[in-house]
Design a protein around this motif. Structure first.
Motif, PDB file in Angstrom:
ATOM      1  N   ARG A 136       0.823  -1.203   0.000  1.00  0.00           N
ATOM      2  CA  ARG A 136       0.000   0.000   0.000  1.00  0.00           C
ATOM      3  C   ARG A 136       0.861   1.258   0.000  1.00  0.00           C
ATOM      4  NH1 ARG A 136      -2.911  -3.461  -1.010  1.00  0.00           N
ATOM      5  NH2 ARG A 136      -5.047  -3.885  -0.257  1.00  0.00           N
ATOM      6  N   GLN A 137       1.969   1.271   0.751  1.00  0.00           N
ATOM      7  CA  GLN A 137       2.864   2.441   0.770  1.00  0.00           C
ATOM      8  C   GLN A 137       3.478   2.689  -0.600  1.00  0.00           C
ATOM      9  OE1 GLN A 137       5.646   1.659   3.904  1.00  0.00           O
ATOM     10  NE2 GLN A 137       4.196   2.242   5.553  1.00  0.00           N
ATOM     11  N   LYS A 138       3.875   1.619  -1.246  1.00  0.00           N
ATOM     12  CA  LYS A 138       4.390   1.795  -2.607  1.00  0.00           C
ATOM     13  C   LYS A 138       3.301   2.386  -3.503  1.00  0.00           C
ATOM     14  CE  LYS A 138       7.730  -2.026  -2.409  1.00  0.00           C
ATOM     15  NZ  LYS A 138       8.110  -3.356  -2.965  1.00  0.00           N
ATOM     16  N   ARG A 139       2.078   1.886  -3.327  1.00  0.00           N
ATOM     17  CA  ARG A 139       0.971   2.389  -4.151  1.00  0.00           C
ATOM     18  C   ARG A 139       0.721   3.885  -3.884  1.00  0.00           C
ATOM     19  NH1 ARG A 139      -1.391   2.156  -8.857  1.00  0.00           N
ATOM     20  NH2 ARG A 139      -3.654   2.575  -8.759  1.00  0.00           N
ATOM     21  N   ILE A 140       0.842   4.293  -2.610  1.00  0.00           N
ATOM     22  CA  ILE A 140       0.653   5.705  -2.269  1.00  0.00           C
ATOM     23  C   ILE A 140       1.693   6.583  -2.949  1.00  0.00           C
ATOM     24  CG2 ILE A 140       0.850   7.353  -0.347  1.00  0.00           C
ATOM     25  CD1 ILE A 140      -0.482   5.198   1.386  1.00  0.00           C
ATOM     26  N   LYS A 141       2.952   6.146  -2.952  1.00  0.00           N
ATOM     27  CA  LYS A 141       3.999   6.929  -3.624  1.00  0.00           C
ATOM     28  C   LYS A 141       3.702   7.060  -5.110  1.00  0.00           C
ATOM     29  CE  LYS A 141       7.676   5.756  -0.347  1.00  0.00           C
ATOM     30  NZ  LYS A 141       8.981   5.082  -0.172  1.00  0.00           N
ATOM     31  N   GLU A 142       3.243   5.945  -5.709  1.00  0.00           N
ATOM     32  CA  GLU A 142       2.909   6.018  -7.135  1.00  0.00           C
ATOM     33  C   GLU A 142       1.740   6.998  -7.366  1.00  0.00           C
ATOM     34  OE1 GLU A 142       2.065   2.062  -8.239  1.00  0.00           O
ATOM     35  OE2 GLU A 142       4.151   1.367  -8.114  1.00  0.00           O
ATOM     36  N   LEU A 143       0.764   6.937  -6.451  1.00  0.00           N
ATOM     37  CA  LEU A 143      -0.375   7.855  -6.606  1.00  0.00           C
ATOM     38  C   LEU A 143       0.051   9.311  -6.439  1.00  0.00           C
ATOM     39  CD1 LEU A 143      -3.138   5.880  -4.692  1.00  0.00           C
ATOM     40  CD2 LEU A 143      -2.983   6.244  -7.145  1.00  0.00           C
ATOM     41  N   GLU A 144       0.982   9.592  -5.521  1.00  0.00           N
ATOM     42  CA  GLU A 144       1.476  10.968  -5.355  1.00  0.00           C
ATOM     43  C   GLU A 144       2.161  11.450  -6.621  1.00  0.00           C
ATOM     44  OE1 GLU A 144       3.947  10.840  -1.952  1.00  0.00           O
ATOM     45  OE2 GLU A 144       2.295  10.983  -0.498  1.00  0.00           O
ATOM     46  N   LYS A 145       2.933  10.587  -7.239  1.00  0.00           N
ATOM     47  CA  LYS A 145       3.543  10.976  -8.510  1.00  0.00           C
ATOM     48  C   LYS A 145       2.471  11.277  -9.542  1.00  0.00           C
ATOM     49  CE  LYS A 145       7.808   8.298  -7.834  1.00  0.00           C
ATOM     50  NZ  LYS A 145       8.648   7.184  -8.361  1.00  0.00           N
ATOM     51  N   CYS A 146       1.446  10.421  -9.558  1.00  0.00           N
ATOM     52  CA  CYS A 146       0.353  10.677 -10.506  1.00  0.00           C
ATOM     53  C   CYS A 146      -0.352  12.006 -10.202  1.00  0.00           C
ATOM     54  CB  CYS A 146      -0.640   9.510 -10.449  1.00  0.00           C
ATOM     55  SG  CYS A 146       0.020   7.969 -11.080  1.00  0.00           S
TER      56      CYS A 146
END
Length: 1705
Positions: A1611-1621
């Motif tokens: 989930r943390q990795k997913r959050i970082k990807e979402l922040e980039k998006c």
């Protein structure tokens, strides 16, 4: 100036009538000579007003001035009857009103610009009107008269009708104004209150009704209104009684009770200073405290306006602007203005807001919203503004200042204020013509303000303020200089060669005496200054001589007037001085001459001190036969004088023929009646042909000097304004300047009619005089122009003597005055300095010259005095060395015995004066002492004194008592007799009652009654212990029997007698103790005598305690002064000194005789041997001593036997004597101890007695306080009864007034109803007539064809547009929309008829109609319109009458309600009086500890009653017996019920056990057998199985935890990807926003194209299609949402069923 001519048309006729009425004698040419007003200047008050849009008017003296604000031209209207009083102007109607100030004054109404009198309003005012005010519309005028009526009146000035009036005794008004929106409202303002007056109209009747406005207090807060006469609630206290208003407490009954207000309730309200009406019928009011109030005229509610808080940045800007403004003011030399504490003196309302001004000199604009306002400064004129007025068209705002300056301000332009008028700020002192006298004139005010006027039209050319009080002024004939005298004794010289810029060029400080008048001779050579105390100064009038002081003359008497005559032939100036001789009732005339040589060779004609020599001025003296107040002298020795004792003018011929029998008195040659009253003065024309007479009545008479016939007269001032102060003729005789005493008016008169010969004579004299003065005038003006502007030089104090400058400091002399002058002359010179007067300079010069002249002689005299002093001192020193018999007295060395005697006489006089003052002071003190002693000592039958203990700090005082007066004793005896009679009567009644009830009462009840009687006599019920301390309580009334007022008063008298007896009893015991103390002190003194003897025998230095009575114990000692108390040397009179010397002589003789007795040898021997006695006493044994033998000085081995034997006997005797001494000493010591112990014991016993007396005093005080408490309660009851009586009387008085008002109101209502009924009939008749006119139209025009008849009927109904007045069309007027009135409809009818003229023209006639029919039609239409307007007017009048009736009915209902309230309160008062008579205050004496309270709250005893104690005790005994029986039965019941309870408990227990067993059986039957229970029952090792399952579950939990951690990382990795998006989306959004802006631009362009292409139909179709799609999508979304909810419900139901079917899973 046309108005002036119009105003003057009525002048000569009235003046001729005045002259005829006064018995004056006119000459034959009187009809050909007359005076008229050329112009008037002045500023008597600040009452200004607009008469139209461009003209302002204001009163000044006897005149009203009209000033055009554009051309600044002035016209004049004169009040023919005297000074103008109250004044008002109406710019809308162009009329003005003013009153005169004569007895029974009249109000005059004039129109402008015709200045024709419309009417005169004659009221009942006796002395004066103070205020006038026009209504904004309508013909209404309000007036207010002063003392003694103080009546407010409302007039209809067009019809000359007094509508209504109301008196307000003692109220002095400050302003009065109508409501512009409603003329039936008046705002009446005085110094501390505001009243709104309503004018109620009932057809032709008018009534004034006031509504006072309650103003806030000085802090701006509104205190709640309290009904002082009718309190809000009637709270009642069981002790203090009902709550009554303060008027009843104060004992007021009449009208004062309704208006009385205690001083502590009176809070000073704000002081109104200005007010104005708004367009909403509100009043804005400024106050002295700085508040701005808003007053509602209908409800009279008051609100305080607050300044709206500025934003932070605006506040900073405002602070910066205020700081800059203060700095600018400081640099200008002015005082910084504080805008926070501004006081508004003037207000003016407009559509935009409110303009206001005040003491700061700023014009403020207030923008008001609600109760907040925003303020801005519009203009700053640097002077306090007193009033501001808008022009009728509201385009110009007039600003009037206190200093006489008037400015105009145009709000639409928002520019600076423009100066319109710069009038004199004070009363004019004098005026004179500037050489050559035909162009300019100069005036000076008392304040020192000098003004230059253009003579043709009165234009003010320039102004110069000297800032000093002026007393005189004159213009020089030989130059364009002006001299101004001051009260400080100075003369200022002004250069007026440039009339636009006068300047001060010189100043002379003559003396400390005020300058009373200044006179120039006709040649302009001398200036004669008249000062007080007979001083007349002569100055050189020429600037080339620097206005040098030539000398002065001192006359013995008071100078009344001065006249100057120039003799050009002999080059002399003759001065005639009129003196007031106090000793005789006649006038004295002194004449002296001044030659031109006085200016060239001044030293020959004056002495060293500057005084003119008598031989140089040729002084002559004449005594006249009448006392005069003024005199003028002609060239042919003719003198005219104004007589003070009778109203006539005397003519004297100064020749020997006219002398009377007394050679020193001249008789009058002719006496001419002056036709004037009051003190007056005379003035001679320059050509000596005309003699002017002026007096306090303000009328100017001009006589011909040859015949003394009246040439002309003019009523230019008035007696109310103080009359005429001064007047002067012009050199050419064409103009006359006259100024009033106190009216502030300067009037310039010119000849309206005069003989040509008179004009030629005056012109010839003027030309000849100018021919003489032309050359000198040119030369002197050149010198005057070259003179520098005057500035004070601090290094030189001799301004008037330019050739000398003194460097020495001024000497202290009685004739030298040093004054300090503070002033500022238009910035020419700054601060004042110490100037020396011209007389002081002369005296200083004389002193310095004499000092220099006699310097050597002075030194020689000083040396001789020093030598003589040394010689005398040497002689005095030698005199001290010689024997007394050869010494000289000190006074024999005095050389100047006369000076010594004079000094001694002065000292004796001073001593006598001081002694007399001290004797008078001592006499006053002795009188005061006697008064105090008589009132506080002699009047006391028992003097106040004290008794103190010997060894304790205990003091007891007795009761000082006054002897009871004869009246008090008579009252006491009367009360005692009355009480005895009442007691005897009570006993007889009781005895009769006992006889009647003897058969009924039992023996026990009789005994009980006796016990009750005995109980009632106990001290507890009496309420005091006075019977134990000397008082007799048996004579008192019972506390339950004090119902009537007489009983309470008698009880107070008896209680005071008991207090007196208690004090008397204690005083007897006190006297016994006091005598005991005196006896004890006497005993102690006797024992102290023995103690002192013992101490003397024992040779002990011990202080003996000697008790004595103090001043408190013997107060009589304070009244006697001992000689030891006087610390100063006693003054002895001559007799006392002789007596003292005689006593001293007798004492000396006694001493000499004693010395002779002492020389007796026998007595000396006895004293030497035996101490003066023949026997030795026992007391002297301690002093005895055995002398040793004579051989004791030899050695012992030399002694013989006889000597040794004698020595042994000597030792034995010494031993025996010592033993005897020792025994005697012990006896004395024992006796001393016994005496001291006895004294100590007796004094201690006395101290115990005093302590007991102190205890007795405390108890006596307690008893006295108990009785005084009874008296206080009785007095309070009497006072409360009086208050109730006063309240009842006040209510009855108020009820009578209300009933009278009710009768009056009912009569008014009935009268009004009758009038309404009558007027209703008239109104209905008018309606019927109007309808009949319309119905009769077809009949009247029956012969007209049908087509034309219809057209005529349409024209018959056609009406022109309602004409609008000019005022209503004016958009700047804030009061445009106003409520209509009957008068407005009358005006509207007139305007309507004017508008019908156009419709009646033949142009509107139908084609084919006959002209005669058309004219008949127009007449019929006009009648129809007049009938309609009449109906409207009658309807409005009927509505006003109905409103008036409704108001009176409301007032009647209110009066009825008030009467009902009064009746209710009267009933309540009667009930309270009965209650207070029965509900008595009884005092009980209770023992300590008998009353106990569980809490600190005091119980409420309002419902308590008093009963006998025995009743309570019997009741308690019966209650206790019954209680014991009840307790026994209760114990028995308790024991029986205990067994019942036990059996019930056992039964209940068994039932509960049965229920438990049954429940267990049911549980076993219904217990479900689950898998766990089966395992628990079947498996042997059930615990190990459970542990195994727990371990498996723990492993499962560990696995799940690892899986959770892994999911968190994902989930943390997913959050970082979402922040980039998100960051990418934000960047994309930013780019899209930029595109959106471009698209919006394109969309807007397309919309314009779309609108231009008219594609609205297509767009509507597309919009409808899109709308349908949106609705469809919304429907589908709702359907999906419903299906999702149904699915969730079904899924929940499935889960519930699954869990029910498979509970283990």
């Amino acid at each position: 100036m046309e108005a002036a001519g119009g105003a003057r048309q009525a002048g000569p006729a009235s003046e001729e009538f005045r002259a005829g009425a006064l018995g004056g004698r006119r000459c034959a040419s009187a009809e050909e000579a007359a005076l008229e007003v050329s112009w008037v200047q002045g500023f008597s008050n600040k009452n200004f007003g607009f008469i139209n849009n461009r003209t302002v008017c204001y009163p000044c003296g006897n005149y009203i001035l009209f000033l055009d604000i554009e051309t600044k031209k002035t016209s004049v209207l004169q009040c023919q009857t005297g000074q103008v009083g109250a004044f008002a102007a109406n710019g809308n109607s162009q009329v003005l009103a003013f009153s005169d100030r004569k007895l029974n004054p009249i109000i005059y109404i004039y129109t402008f610009p015709e200045l024709s009198k419309l009417t005169e309003l004659k009221g009942n005012a006796q002395l004066d009107y103070t205020l006038l005010a026009f209504s904004f519309t309508g013909p209404y005028l309000a007036s207010y008269s002063s003392i003694p009526e103080f009546v407010l009146s409302v007039w209809n000035w067009q019809e000359n009708i007094l509508l209504c009036s109301e008196s307000q005794p003692g109220v002095t008004a400050t302003s009065l104004s109508f409501n512009p929106m409603n003329w039936q409202q008046l705002c009446f303002v005085n110094e501390s209150s505001v009243t709104i007056w309503h004018i109620e109209r009932n057809n032709d009747e008018h009534h004034l009704k006031q509504k006072p406005v309650k103003l806030p207090d000085g802090q701006g807060s509104m205190s709640p209104h309290k009904g002082l006469f009718f309190p809000v609630s009637h709270s009642e206290d069981p002790y203090y009684g009902p709550d009554l208003p303060v008027s009843a407490i104060a004992g007021l009954v009449g009208d004062e009770a309704e208006t009385f207000m205690p001083r502590n309730c009176i809070r000073p309200s704000v002081y109104p200073t200005a007010h104005c009406w708004t367009a909403t019928s509100e009043i804005y009011m400024g106050c002295k405290e700085g508040y701005v109030l808003a007053i509602d005229a209908e409800t009279c509610s008051v609100s305080t306006l607050q300044e709206k808080p500025l934003p932070e940045y605006m506040r900073k800007i405002s602070d910066v602007v205020s700081y800059v403004r203060r700095e600018v003011q400081k640099k200008k030399g002015g005082k910084p203005k504080d805008l926070r504490n501004r006081i508004l003196f003037a207000m003016a309302f407009c559509k935009e807001g409110l303009y206001a001004a005040g003491n700061e000199g700023f014009l403020f604009f207030y923008h008001i919203k609600g109760l907040q306002y925003e303020m801005k400064i519009c203009a700053d004129i640097l002077q306090p503004i007193s009033s501001i007025i808008f022009s009728p068209d509201y385009t110009v705002l007039l600003l009037v200042t206190d200093q006489g300056t008037v400015y105009t301000y145009k709000p639409a332009h928002s520019g600076e204020a423009v100066k319109l008028l710069d009038a004199c700020s004070g009363c004019f002192l004098a005026a004179d013509f500037l050489t050559p006298g035909d162009k300019y004139c100069v005036s000076v005010a008392i304040s020192g303000e000098v003004q230059v006027w253009f003579l043709e039209d009165g234009t003010c050319l320039s102004k110069l303020n000297l800032d000093i009080e002026a007393t005189a002024m004159a213009c020089c004939p030989s130059s364009n200089s002006v001299a101004v005298g001051t009260k400080m004794g100075q003369i200022y010289f002004l250069d007026v060669t440039k009339v636009e810029a006068p300047r001060v060029v010189h100043r002379i400080f003559l003396s400390k005496f005020p300058v009373l008048s200044l006179h120039y001779d006709q040649s302009g050579q001398f200036l004669i200054a008249r000062a007080t105390e007979g001083h007349i100064f002569i100055l050189d009038a020429r600037p080339s001589k620097l206005f040098q002081v030539l000398g002065y003359v001192v006359l013995a008497d008071e100078v009344l007037d001065l006249s100057v005559v120039s003799d050009f032939k002999n080059d002399l100036v003759e001065v005639a001085v009129l003196l007031n001789v106090a000793e005789i009732q006649r006038a004295r005339l002194e004449i002296f001459c001044l030659s031109s040589a006085l200016t060239t060779d001044n030293d020959k004609y004056v002495n060293e001190q500057g005084m003119l020599n008598a031989s140089a001025i040729k002084k002559e003296q004449y005594d006249l036969d009448y006392p005069l107040s003024s005199a003028v002298r002609l060239k042919d020795n003719i003198v005219y004088g104004y007589c003070t004792c009778a109203p006539f003018i005397c003519k004297y011929q100064l020749s020997e023929e006219n002398m009377s029998e007394d050679p020193s008195v001249f008789l009058s040659e002719k006496r001419t009646p002056s036709n004037q009253f009051g003190s007056g003065f005379l003035c001679l024309s320059p050509n000596s042909r005309w003699l002017a007479s002026a007096a306090k009545d303000g009328v100017l008479f001009i006589y011909h000097t040859l015949t003394m016939d009246i040439l002309a007269q003019k009523h230019c001032h008035s007696y109310q304004g103080g009359g005429i102060r001064s007047m002067v003729f012009s050199l050419d005789g064409k103009f006359i300047l006259v100024n009033g005493e106190n009216d502030g008016a300067l009037v310039c008169l010119k000849w309206k009619k005069i003989k040509k010969i008179e004009v030629k004579e005056a012109a010839f004299h003027w030309q000849s005089l100018l021919g003489i003065l032309n050359e000198s005038t040119l030369n002197e003006n050149v010198v005057l122009k070259s003179m520098a502007e005057w500035q004070f030089d601090p290094e030189s104090t001799s301004e008037s003597i330019p050739e000398e400058k003194f460097k020495d400091a001024p000497l202290k002399s009685s004739n030298v005055e040093v004054t300090e002058e503070d002033g500022n002359i238009t910035g020419l010179y700054s601060a004042s300095t110490n100037d020396m007067t011209w007389i002081g300079q002369k005296i200083q010069k004389v002193i310095r010259e004499e000092t220099q002249r006699f310097a050597n002689q002075k030194k020689e005299l000083q040396m001789g005095v020093k030598k003589l002093r040394k010689t005398i001192q040497k002689m005095m020193h030698e005199n001290e060395q010689v024997p007394d018999i050869e010494k000289l007295e000190q006074q024999e060395f005095n050389l100047d015995t006369e000076e010594q005697e004079r000094a001694q006489a002065e000292a004796e006089q001073e001593v006598a004066r001081v002694r007399k003052e001290i004797e008078m002071e001592n006499l006053a003190n002795c009188y005061l002492q006697d008064v105090i002693k008589h009132e506080c000592w002699d009047a006391m039958s028992v003097k106040g004194r004290a008794v103190k203990c010997f060894h304790m700090a205990c003091e007891v005082k007795n009761y000082p008592l006054k002897e009871r007066s004869k009246e008090e004793m008579e009252t006491l005896e009367k009360v005692l007799r009355l009480k005895k009679i009442e007691t005897a009567d009570l006993k007889i009644q009781k005895k009769n009652h006992e006889i009647e009830s003897e058969t009924v009462l039992s023996k026990e009840e009789g005994e009980k009654a006796e016990v009750t009687a005995d109980d009632s006599a106990s001290y507890c019920l009496v309420g005091s212990l006075s019977s134990h301390y000397g008082g007799d309580t048996s004579i008192l009334y019972h506390q339950w029997d004090l119902h009537t007022r007489e009983q309470k008063v008698n009880q107070i008298v008896l209680l005071k007698d008991i207090i007196y007896k208690v004090k008397t009893a204690f005083n007897k015991e006190f006297d016994i103790v006091a005598r005991q103390k005196e006896q004890e002190i006497a005993r102690v003194r006797e024992r102290n005598l023995r103690i002192r003897k013992i101490l003397a025998q024992l040779d002990l230095q011990v202080e003996v305690w000697e008790p004595a009575l103090t001043d408190d114990e013997i107060p009589e000692r304070a009244l006697t002064v001992q000689d030891s108390e006087i610390k100063v040397e006693k003054y002895l009179s001559q007799q006392e000194r002789e007596k003292a010397e005689m006593l001293a002589k007798l004492e000396m003789e006694r001493r000499l005789a004693a010395m002779v007795l002492k020389d007796n040898e026998r007595l000396r021997a006895l004293n030497d041997m035996m101490g003066g006695v023949l026997e030795v006493k026992k007391e002297d044994i301690l002093k005895m001593d055995i002398p040793p033998p004579s051989f004791i000085s030899k050695p012992e081995h030399v002694w013989n036997d006889e000597e040794k034997k004698i020595f042994r006997e000597h030792e034995k005797k010494v031993k025996e004597l010592n033993e005897e001494k020792e025994n005697y000493r012990r006896a004395l010591e024992n006796e001393l101890e016994k005496l001291e112990a006895s004294i100590q014991e007796t004094t201690k016993n006395f101290d115990d007695t005093v302590c007991k007396l102190s205890e007795r005093k405390v108890k006596s005080e307690m008893v006295i306080y108990q009785e005084e408490l009874k008296i206080v309660n009785l007095v309070y009851a009497l006072l409360l009864d009086e208050e109730l009586d006063a309240r009842e009387a006040g209510l009855h008085n108020f009820l009578m007034k209300k009933e009278k008002e009710k009768v009056k109101t009912a009569r008014t209502i009935q009268t009004t109803k009758n009038k309404i009924e009558a007027y209703t009939d008239t109104y209905e008749n008018a309606i019927a007539e109007e309808k009949n006119l319309e119905r009769g139209f077809t009949k009247e025009f029956a012969g007209v064809p049908a087509n034309l008849l219809d057209e005529l009927f349409q024209l018959y109904k056609h009406r022109p547009k309602t004409p609008m007045t000019e005022m209503l069309l004016d958009t700047a007027n804030p009061y445009g929309d106003r409520s209509g009135s009957a008068e407005d409809y009358k005006d509207a009818l007139t305007l309507l008829m004017k508008a019908m003229d156009e419709l009646d023209s033949p142009e509107h006639m139908p084609h084919g109609l006959d002209l005669s029919i058309w004219e008949h039609f127009c007449l019929a239409r006009r009648n129809k319109m007049e009938s309609e307007e009449l109906v409207k007017w009658k309807a409005l009048t009927l509505a006003e009458m109905q409103d008036f009736l409704q108001t009176r009915m409301d007032d009647n209902e209110k009066i009825k309600s008030d009467i009902e309230d009064i009746f209710q309160e009267l009933t309540w008062l009667q009930e309270e009086k009965i209650k207070l008579q029965l509900n008595l205050t009884v005092q009980f004496l209770l023992k300590q500890g008998q009353v106990e309270l569980e809490s600190t709250e005091i119980p409420d005893y309002t419902d308590a009653i008093l009963i006998n104690k025995s009743v309570i005790e019997e009741l308690n005994c019966s209650i206790m017996a019954q209680g014991e029986k009840k307790i026994a039965s209760m114990v028995e019941c308790k024991d029986f019920s205990k067994g019942i309870f036990q059996l019930e408990w056992e039964q209940k227990k068994m039932r509960m056990q049965i229920e438990d067993l049954k429940q267990k059986a049911r549980d076993i039957v219904t217990l479900p057998i689950s898998k766990d229970r089966q395992l628990f029952l079947t498996v042997q090792n059930y615990d190990s199985r459970i542990d195994h399952r727990i371990s498996v579950m723990e492993q499962t939990l560990g696995t799940l935890d690892e899986l959770h951690k892994k999911n968190v990382k994902n989930r943390q990795k997913r959050i970082k990807e979402l922040e980039k998006c998100i960051s990418l989306k934000e960047q994309a959004n930013y780019e899209l926003s930029l595109e959106l802006k471009e698209m919006l631009v394109s969309v807007s362009e397309r919309r314009h194209i779309f609108e231009a292409a008219d594609t609205q139909h297509v767009s509507e179709k597309i919009a409808k299609q899109r709308y349908r799609e949106i609705l469809k999508q919304k429907h589908l979304r709702d359907l999906v949402k419903e299906q999702e909810e149904q699915f969730e419900i079904l899924q929940a139901e499935v889960e519930r069923l699954r869990s029910g079917t498979f509970p283990v899973l």
